[in-house]
Each structure stands twice: as structure tokens, then as C-alpha cells.
Scaffold this active site. Structure first.
Site, PDB file in Angstrom:
ATOM      1  N   HIS A  21       0.828  -1.212   0.000  1.00  0.00           N
ATOM      2  CA  HIS A  21       0.000   0.000   0.000  1.00  0.00           C
ATOM      3  C   HIS A  21       0.863   1.263   0.000  1.00  0.00           C
ATOM      4  CE1 HIS A  21      -4.062   1.324   0.038  1.00  0.00           C
ATOM      5  NE2 HIS A  21      -4.195   1.608   1.311  1.00  0.00           N
ATOM      6  N   ASN A  67      -6.215   7.477   4.128  1.00  0.00           N
ATOM      7  CA  ASN A  67      -7.633   7.798   3.954  1.00  0.00           C
ATOM      8  C   ASN A  67      -7.948   9.287   4.037  1.00  0.00           C
ATOM      9  OD1 ASN A  67      -7.713   5.051   3.886  1.00  0.00           O
ATOM     10  ND2 ASN A  67      -8.901   4.816   5.761  1.00  0.00           N
ATOM     11  N   ASP A  92      -0.930   2.641  -5.331  1.00  0.00           N
ATOM     12  CA  ASP A  92      -0.957   1.209  -5.613  1.00  0.00           C
ATOM     13  C   ASP A  92      -2.259   0.852  -6.311  1.00  0.00           C
ATOM     14  OD1 ASP A  92      -2.694  -0.235  -3.001  1.00  0.00           O
ATOM     15  OD2 ASP A  92      -2.093   1.858  -2.870  1.00  0.00           O
ATOM     16  N   ASN A 113      -9.245   4.095  -0.870  1.00  0.00           N
ATOM     17  CA  ASN A 113      -9.679   5.157   0.045  1.00  0.00           C
ATOM     18  C   ASN A 113      -8.868   6.439  -0.077  1.00  0.00           C
ATOM     19  OD1 ASN A 113     -11.828   3.701   1.113  1.00  0.00           O
ATOM     20  ND2 ASN A 113     -10.511   2.672   2.585  1.00  0.00           N
TER      21      ASN A 113
END
Length: 188
Positions: A21, A67, A92, A113
Site C-alpha cells: 500500500h 484515507n 498502488d 480510500n
């Protein structure tokens, strides 16, 4: 002098440093290391500036966690007076094979997100995003573990070459333009 804001998405903290991530952070770290740049902690993120062929690239690793990335993006776009066309988000992508590079000028958040928050804060889906494929080799229901998991040994071996290619893509984005860069790098 043309200015660009290159934002690598990731989560702060050592526990996330080598996760799939965090490829956005990893790409910017690779560029900074190659060009001997040092990131400084500033408002809403770590920043460094890279000058190349008459262009200024402001590299941003938001400190807001994935996020809430949009807050840092909007702040630095506004502070540096950078037009939306000169924004590039490095993220990613589960829907691309490992190491695939894809540059797009618009699109959905794809369930990501970080992109969802950026889209909400910018109030548009028309912004440049550089998607780095992390593949989808996880068992059903294990997506979060996979995304927040570390690279496999095989992936780690291939990562250096893919990071070098990612650096070339970013430089091309600022010097050759988004369309030429898409033609050169998409699918490589």
C-alpha cells in the site's frame, strides 16, 4: 518555471514502510535517493523539491494517513499555486499485475480510500494518477492483509527495476507531458 506536485500515497509509520500500500512513498523515496534529495517534515507531510530540465517537482508524502490524503494534496496545490493539470498522484493498484505502470488523466477511485478522499477534496475525478500494479494474489476476504502486507521475496527482487522505471515516468510527466508519457510507459 513550470511546477508540478507529485504526491506519493502511503501510511506513515515504520510498520507500513515496506508494504504494498505504501508504493507511493517508496517511489518518491527512490527518486529522492537517486537525486540525493532530503525530505523535510512540513505541514501535512514530508516535502522535498527536485529541479530537472527547467521544471520544479515538489514531492509530497502526506502525513495524514492514506484515507485523508486529500487534505494534504489541496493544501500544497494551493500553497504552491500549482494547476490541477500538474498534479500527479502515485498509488498502488490491485487490478494491475505486479509492477505494471499505468498513467491516467481521470477515472474512478476504484475502491481506493486515498483516491476517494482526494476526489472528494478536489471535487473532480479529472486529475492525473500513476497506478503501480501490486496484483491481486490474495485469498477471498484477505485483501486488507495483502495490501498492508510486505512484498514477497520475488517482488522485492523485481522492485528496483520497477522503481527506476517509475522515476523515468515521473520525469517524463513533467517534461514530455501526460499524453506522451502515457504512450511511452502504459503497459510497461
Amino acid at each position: 518555471m513550470k511546477k508540478f506536485l507529485i504526491v506519493g500515497l502511503g501510511n506513515i509509520g515504520e510498520q507500513y514502510a515496506n508494504t504494498r500500500h505504501n508504493i507511493g512513498f517508496k517511489v518518491l523515496d527512490a527518486l529522492a535517493e537517486k537525486e540525493e534529495l532530503k525530505f523535510e517534515t512540513q505541514k501535512l507531510g514530508d516535502i522535498t523539491t527536485y529541479k530537472f530540465k527547467g521544471r520544479t517537482f515538489i514531492l509530497l508524502k502526506p502525513s495524514t494517513y492514506m484515507n485523508l490524503s486529500g487534505k494534504a494534496v489541496v493544501y500544497w496545490l494551493t500553497k504552491e499555486k500549482i494547476p490541477l493539470d500538474n498534479l500527479l498522484i502515485v498509488t498502488d493498484d490491485l487490478n494491475l499485475p505486479f509492477g505494471s505502470l499505468r498513467l491516467k488523466t481521470k477515472g474512478s477511485d476504484g475502491g481506493h480510500n486515498g483516491l476517494k478522499d482526494i476526489q472528494n477534496k478536489l471535487q473532480t475525478t479529472k486529475y492525473n494518477r500513476f497506478r503501480f500494479g501490486i496484483s491481486n494474489q490474495f485469498n477471498k476476504g484477505r485483501q486488507v492483509d495483502y495490501v498492508l502486507g510486505e512484498w514477497s521475496d520475488e517482488e522485492s527482487e523485481q522492485l528496483k527495476e520497477r522503481l527506476d522505471k517509475s522515476i523515468e515516468l515521473i520525469k517524463s510527466f513533467g517534461t514530455a507531458g501526460v499524453n506522451n508519457t502515457m504512450n511511452t510507459f502504459n503497459g510497461t
